[in-house]
Write a protein that holds these residues in place. Structure first.
Motif, PDB file in Angstrom:
ATOM      1  N   LEU A 159       7.455   0.758  99.572  1.00  0.00           N
ATOM      2  CA  LEU A 159       7.836  -0.656  99.601  1.00  0.00           C
ATOM      3  C   LEU A 159       8.449  -1.017 100.947  1.00  0.00           C
ATOM      4  O   LEU A 159       9.328  -0.320 101.458  1.00  0.00           O
ATOM      5  CB  LEU A 159       8.843  -0.916  98.476  1.00  0.00           C
ATOM      6  CG  LEU A 159       8.950  -2.343  97.967  1.00  0.00           C
ATOM      7  CD1 LEU A 159       7.614  -2.826  97.410  1.00  0.00           C
ATOM      8  CD2 LEU A 159      10.031  -2.453  96.911  1.00  0.00           C
ATOM      9  N   GLY A 160       7.928  -2.064 101.557  1.00  0.00           N
ATOM     10  CA  GLY A 160       8.482  -2.536 102.818  1.00  0.00           C
ATOM     11  C   GLY A 160       8.044  -1.746 104.037  1.00  0.00           C
ATOM     12  O   GLY A 160       8.534  -1.978 105.139  1.00  0.00           O
ATOM     13  N   GLN A 161       7.125  -0.815 103.833  1.00  0.00           N
ATOM     14  CA  GLN A 161       6.640   0.009 104.934  1.00  0.00           C
ATOM     15  C   GLN A 161       5.146  -0.194 105.135  1.00  0.00           C
ATOM     16  O   GLN A 161       4.456  -0.703 104.250  1.00  0.00           O
ATOM     17  CB  GLN A 161       6.903   1.492 104.641  1.00  0.00           C
ATOM     18  CG  GLN A 161       8.376   1.828 104.458  1.00  0.00           C
ATOM     19  CD  GLN A 161       9.171   1.576 105.722  1.00  0.00           C
ATOM     20  OE1 GLN A 161       8.753   1.916 106.819  1.00  0.00           O
ATOM     21  NE2 GLN A 161      10.330   0.960 105.567  1.00  0.00           N
ATOM     22  N   GLY A 162       4.665   0.240 106.278  1.00  0.00           N
ATOM     23  CA  GLY A 162       3.232   0.232 106.501  1.00  0.00           C
ATOM     24  C   GLY A 162       2.583   1.421 105.811  1.00  0.00           C
ATOM     25  O   GLY A 162       3.266   2.378 105.420  1.00  0.00           O
ATOM     26  N   PRO A 163       1.285   1.389 105.643  1.00  0.00           N
ATOM     27  CA  PRO A 163       0.589   2.528 105.038  1.00  0.00           C
ATOM     28  C   PRO A 163       0.743   3.782 105.891  1.00  0.00           C
ATOM     29  O   PRO A 163       0.746   3.711 107.120  1.00  0.00           O
ATOM     30  CB  PRO A 163      -0.870   2.066 104.998  1.00  0.00           C
ATOM     31  CG  PRO A 163      -0.812   0.576 105.085  1.00  0.00           C
ATOM     32  CD  PRO A 163       0.375   0.275 105.937  1.00  0.00           C
ATOM     33  N   GLN A 164       0.860   4.923 105.229  1.00  0.00           N
ATOM     34  CA  GLN A 164       0.904   6.224 105.900  1.00  0.00           C
ATOM     35  C   GLN A 164      -0.392   6.959 105.591  1.00  0.00           C
ATOM     36  O   GLN A 164      -0.746   7.129 104.416  1.00  0.00           O
ATOM     37  CB  GLN A 164       2.104   7.046 105.409  1.00  0.00           C
ATOM     38  CG  GLN A 164       3.455   6.423 105.718  1.00  0.00           C
ATOM     39  CD  GLN A 164       3.771   6.408 107.199  1.00  0.00           C
ATOM     40  OE1 GLN A 164       3.621   7.402 107.893  1.00  0.00           O
ATOM     41  NE2 GLN A 164       4.197   5.251 107.687  1.00  0.00           N
ATOM     42  N   PHE A 165      -1.063   7.404 106.623  1.00  0.00           N
ATOM     43  CA  PHE A 165      -2.353   8.068 106.492  1.00  0.00           C
ATOM     44  C   PHE A 165      -2.198   9.417 105.810  1.00  0.00           C
ATOM     45  O   PHE A 165      -1.423  10.262 106.267  1.00  0.00           O
ATOM     46  CB  PHE A 165      -2.960   8.224 107.887  1.00  0.00           C
ATOM     47  CG  PHE A 165      -4.257   8.970 107.947  1.00  0.00           C
ATOM     48  CD1 PHE A 165      -4.300  10.270 108.403  1.00  0.00           C
ATOM     49  CD2 PHE A 165      -5.440   8.347 107.579  1.00  0.00           C
ATOM     50  CE1 PHE A 165      -5.495  10.959 108.488  1.00  0.00           C
ATOM     51  CE2 PHE A 165      -6.645   9.023 107.666  1.00  0.00           C
ATOM     52  CZ  PHE A 165      -6.673  10.334 108.119  1.00  0.00           C
ATOM     53  N   ILE A 166      -2.963   9.622 104.714  1.00  0.00           N
ATOM     54  CA  ILE A 166      -2.928  10.922 104.021  1.00  0.00           C
ATOM     55  C   ILE A 166      -4.076  11.787 104.534  1.00  0.00           C
ATOM     56  O   ILE A 166      -3.858  12.877 105.046  1.00  0.00           O
ATOM     57  CB  ILE A 166      -3.018  10.745 102.496  1.00  0.00           C
ATOM     58  CG1 ILE A 166      -1.870   9.861 101.993  1.00  0.00           C
ATOM     59  CG2 ILE A 166      -2.973  12.120 101.808  1.00  0.00           C
ATOM     60  CD1 ILE A 166      -1.940   9.537 100.505  1.00  0.00           C
ATOM     61  N   PHE A 167      -5.296  11.329 104.341  1.00  0.00           N
ATOM     62  CA  PHE A 167      -6.468  12.020 104.872  1.00  0.00           C
ATOM     63  C   PHE A 167      -7.696  11.113 104.803  1.00  0.00           C
ATOM     64  O   PHE A 167      -7.666  10.041 104.199  1.00  0.00           O
ATOM     65  CB  PHE A 167      -6.774  13.357 104.173  1.00  0.00           C
ATOM     66  CG  PHE A 167      -6.597  13.397 102.686  1.00  0.00           C
ATOM     67  CD1 PHE A 167      -7.229  12.496 101.848  1.00  0.00           C
ATOM     68  CD2 PHE A 167      -5.781  14.359 102.119  1.00  0.00           C
ATOM     69  CE1 PHE A 167      -7.056  12.550 100.482  1.00  0.00           C
ATOM     70  CE2 PHE A 167      -5.601  14.421 100.749  1.00  0.00           C
ATOM     71  CZ  PHE A 167      -6.247  13.516  99.937  1.00  0.00           C
ATOM     72  N   GLN A 168      -8.736  11.579 105.482  1.00  0.00           N
ATOM     73  CA  GLN A 168     -10.009  10.856 105.519  1.00  0.00           C
ATOM     74  C   GLN A 168     -11.150  11.801 105.171  1.00  0.00           C
ATOM     75  O   GLN A 168     -11.183  12.944 105.639  1.00  0.00           O
ATOM     76  CB  GLN A 168     -10.257  10.263 106.903  1.00  0.00           C
ATOM     77  CG  GLN A 168     -11.510   9.426 107.013  1.00  0.00           C
ATOM     78  CD  GLN A 168     -11.728   8.873 108.406  1.00  0.00           C
ATOM     79  OE1 GLN A 168     -12.388   9.497 109.242  1.00  0.00           O
ATOM     80  NE2 GLN A 168     -11.183   7.698 108.664  1.00  0.00           N
ATOM     81  N   TYR A 169     -12.082  11.291 104.376  1.00  0.00           N
ATOM     82  CA  TYR A 169     -13.253  12.070 103.991  1.00  0.00           C
ATOM     83  C   TYR A 169     -14.516  11.441 104.543  1.00  0.00           C
ATOM     84  O   TYR A 169     -14.695  10.218 104.518  1.00  0.00           O
ATOM     85  CB  TYR A 169     -13.354  12.174 102.463  1.00  0.00           C
ATOM     86  CG  TYR A 169     -12.484  13.277 101.928  1.00  0.00           C
ATOM     87  CD1 TYR A 169     -11.140  13.044 101.653  1.00  0.00           C
ATOM     88  CD2 TYR A 169     -12.977  14.554 101.742  1.00  0.00           C
ATOM     89  CE1 TYR A 169     -10.328  14.058 101.192  1.00  0.00           C
ATOM     90  CE2 TYR A 169     -12.169  15.588 101.281  1.00  0.00           C
ATOM     91  CZ  TYR A 169     -10.849  15.320 101.013  1.00  0.00           C
ATOM     92  OH  TYR A 169     -10.037  16.339 100.566  1.00  0.00           O
ATOM     93  N   TYR A 170     -15.386  12.314 105.025  1.00  0.00           N
ATOM     94  CA  TYR A 170     -16.677  11.902 105.556  1.00  0.00           C
ATOM     95  C   TYR A 170     -17.662  13.013 105.255  1.00  0.00           C
ATOM     96  O   TYR A 170     -17.375  14.190 105.513  1.00  0.00           O
ATOM     97  CB  TYR A 170     -16.569  11.648 107.059  1.00  0.00           C
ATOM     98  CG  TYR A 170     -17.870  11.385 107.754  1.00  0.00           C
ATOM     99  CD1 TYR A 170     -18.397  12.307 108.655  1.00  0.00           C
ATOM    100  CD2 TYR A 170     -18.571  10.218 107.525  1.00  0.00           C
ATOM    101  CE1 TYR A 170     -19.586  12.068 109.299  1.00  0.00           C
ATOM    102  CE2 TYR A 170     -19.768   9.967 108.172  1.00  0.00           C
ATOM    103  CZ  TYR A 170     -20.281  10.891 109.054  1.00  0.00           C
ATOM    104  OH  TYR A 170     -21.461  10.646 109.685  1.00  0.00           O
ATOM    105  N   GLU A 171     -18.796  12.666 104.708  1.00  0.00           N
ATOM    106  CA  GLU A 171     -19.825  13.644 104.341  1.00  0.00           C
ATOM    107  C   GLU A 171     -19.231  14.776 103.495  1.00  0.00           C
ATOM    108  O   GLU A 171     -19.496  15.961 103.739  1.00  0.00           O
ATOM    109  CB  GLU A 171     -20.513  14.196 105.589  1.00  0.00           C
ATOM    110  CG  GLU A 171     -21.347  13.153 106.305  1.00  0.00           C
ATOM    111  CD  GLU A 171     -22.193  13.729 107.424  1.00  0.00           C
ATOM    112  OE1 GLU A 171     -21.927  14.876 107.849  1.00  0.00           O
ATOM    113  OE2 GLU A 171     -23.127  13.025 107.860  1.00  0.00           O
ATOM    114  N   GLU A 172     -18.412  14.371 102.540  1.00  0.00           N
ATOM    115  CA  GLU A 172     -17.824  15.267 101.548  1.00  0.00           C
ATOM    116  C   GLU A 172     -16.848  16.292 102.128  1.00  0.00           C
ATOM    117  O   GLU A 172     -16.443  17.219 101.438  1.00  0.00           O
ATOM    118  CB  GLU A 172     -18.912  15.985 100.742  1.00  0.00           C
ATOM    119  CG  GLU A 172     -19.863  15.035 100.038  1.00  0.00           C
ATOM    120  CD  GLU A 172     -20.947  15.764  99.263  1.00  0.00           C
ATOM    121  OE1 GLU A 172     -20.609  16.634  98.444  1.00  0.00           O
ATOM    122  OE2 GLU A 172     -22.134  15.471  99.499  1.00  0.00           O
TER     123      GLU A 172
END
Lengths: 111, 112
Positions: free
Chosen positions: A39-52
């Motif tokens: 709450l009140g914060q920007g999104p924090q990147f967890i991870f990204q998936y590409y081609e499984e």
């Protein structure tokens, strides 16, 4: 054309439990990213998936894991839930790189 | 240390005026910078993307500037309307590692 969808909308879990969140990307998008937003914060990147495959990971512990399926949909799993894991979890899809299209989010409450 | 900063206090603007939001960063070298709008309880919505070699980008009533020397981006909404009230987030696009690094957002309130 359906945009990014996430399920469930809301979830209440107890400390120590495990949770799975689901995301279906926008049609034509092959890349899915997961974010945690307090709450009140920007999104924090967890991870990204590409081609499984997990292409990039943010500064989150191994309790956070994910998966991408051949149809590009994705899951976020969190084990051994802590009170501090309570947040809005956002899924975003994109055509490889560039601007991201977000789903409505899953509100996770850990008690 | 690496930081990305947006006005932490809400910005109150009279309807019809231009709203200007600021995004400053240190110790990053983004290839792109993106701006998003977020309404309460909803996911962010993409607005504009500007490349490091672009000074300015426009889309309807929106304008974004990007100064890589000052490490600053300005986001302008002209002829503001109450429907523009929302939180606006900037995100550094670190194209080299596929991450977006987000500011905490500025809450914009347009008064009728």
């Amino acid at each position: 054309d359906a945009g990014v969808t996430q399920s469930p909308t809301h979830l209440i879990k107890t400390r120590g439990q495990q949770v799975t969140l689901r995301c279906s990307p926008k049609s034509g998008h092959d890349t899915v990213s997961w974010y945690q937003q307090a709450l009140g914060q920007g999104p924090q990147f967890i991870f990204q998936y590409y081609e499984e495959e997990e292409r990039q990971r943010g500064n989150f512990p191994d309790r956070f894991s994910g998966h991408q399926f051949p149809n590009y949909s994705s899951e976020l799993n969190v084990n051994a839930l802590l009170l501090g894991d309570s947040a809005l979890y956002l899924c975003a899809s994109s055509p490889s790189v560039g601007e991201q299209y977000f789903g409505p989010g899953t509100r996770l409450t850990v008690t | 240390s690496q930081k990305i900063e947006q006005n932490s206090e809400a910005l109150n603007i009279q309807e019809g005026k231009t709203a200007t939001l600021t995004c400053n960063y240190t110790n990053y070298s983004p290839a792109y910078l993106q701006w998003y709008r977020q309404d309460p309880g909803r996911g962010p919505v993409f607005l504009l993307l500007i490349r490091e070699n672009e000074k300015e980008k426009r889309k309807e009533r929106l304008k974004v500037t990007f100064d890589t020397t000052l490490k600053q981006s300005l986001f302008h909404i002209t002829a503001s309307q109450p429907a523009d009230s929302a939180t606006y987030l900037c995100a550094l696009d670190m194209r080299s590692n596929y991450q977006l690094i987000w500011g905490a957002g500025t809450k914009l309130i347009i008064k009728p």
